[in-house]
Structure formats: structure tokens, C-alpha cells
Design an enzyme around this catalytic site. Structure first.
Site, PDB file in Angstrom:
ATOM      1  N   CYS A  39      33.013  11.787  16.609  1.00  0.00           N
ATOM      2  CA  CYS A  39      34.064  11.738  18.015  1.00  0.00           C
ATOM      3  C   CYS A  39      34.738  13.291  17.949  1.00  0.00           C
ATOM      4  O   CYS A  39      35.728  12.955  17.103  1.00  0.00           O
ATOM      5  CB  CYS A  39      34.056  10.780  18.073  1.00  0.00           C
ATOM      6  SG  CYS A  39      35.642  10.677  19.278  1.00  0.00           S
ATOM      7  N   CYS A  42      38.258  11.778  19.116  1.00  0.00           N
ATOM      8  CA  CYS A  42      39.141  11.231  18.138  1.00  0.00           C
ATOM      9  C   CYS A  42      39.693  12.010  17.118  1.00  0.00           C
ATOM     10  O   CYS A  42      41.165  11.840  17.562  1.00  0.00           O
ATOM     11  CB  CYS A  42      37.986  10.779  17.490  1.00  0.00           C
ATOM     12  SG  CYS A  42      36.681   9.114  18.319  1.00  0.00           S
TER      13      CYS A  42
END
Length: 120
Positions: A39, A42
Site C-alpha cells: 500500500c 500506508c
């Protein structure tokens, strides 16, 4: 206290359960960041969480990889990353999803870290 000023990675259930027992004992807010290694959002938020951990040493900051601790992900109702949950006294009191509003993450941390003392 171990972890003060830093983000603690919970890579197994033993660590998770230990940290979940520490919050209520210390009457501290717990902020949990749910991430995934693939991600990009993230990865963008990881340094933000590190900064908050240094700023709010009265808060326990945890990081959980959704691929490592699926039972925790299910228990917390996480269905996208990054997700940040705010816990007090063993229960979820707020949640924040996404990476675009890092100021909002700080504001929620400030709000929930404030201890309100009732005057008799």
C-alpha cells in the site's frame, strides 16, 4: 515505558494482546495503524505516525500489517488501508481511513489523548 515515543509493530497475537492489556492499565489512548506492505498510501503515512508518536508520548502507537494479523483485522472491522483506530479502555472510540488528511489524524489524536477530569 517501552515504546514511549515510538510506534510498536505488532507482528504476532502475543504482542497485540500484551499491548491491548497495557492501554487500560495505564489509562492511555491507543492508536493503531493498519497497513499493508503493498500500500503506497500506508508508506506515505508511516512517517506521520512516527512523528505523532514522538509528539504524543502519552499515547501508545501500534502498527499492524493486515497480512500478518488477520484475526485482529477482522475483530477491528478493518476493510481498507491505511486505517487508524483510536481505542480507550479496550474499546474503539474513533476511526480514520486514508492518507490524504494527515492533519485530521493529528487532530483526532489530540482530541482523544486529552483526559477529561470531572470535578465533584
Amino acid at each position: 515505558m517501552a515504546g514511549e515515543g515510538q510506534v510498536i509493530a505488532c507482528r504476532d497475537l502475543r504482542t497485540w494482546h500484551h499491548q491491548m492489556s497495557e492501554g487500560p492499565k495505564s489509562n492511555k489512548l491507543i492508536v493503531v495503524g493498519f497497513t499493508a506492505s503493498c500500500c503506497e498510501s500506508c508508506k506515505f503515512m508511516a512517517p506521520v505516525l512516527d512523528e505523532l508518536a514522538k509528539k504524543f508520548t502519552n499515547v501508545i502507537f501500534l502498527m499492524v500489517d493486515v497480512d500478518e494479523l488477520k484475526p485482529v483485522v477482522v475483530d477491528c472491522g478493518v476493510d481498507s488501508t491505511p486505517t487508524f483506530i483510536f481505542m480507550k479502555d479496550g474499546r474503539i472510540v474513533d476511526r480514520f481511513v486514508g492518507a490524504a488528511k494527515k492533519v485530521e489524524l493529528q487532530k483526532l489524536t489530540e482530541t482523544h489523548a486529552t483526559v477529561v477530569v470531572a470535578v465533584a
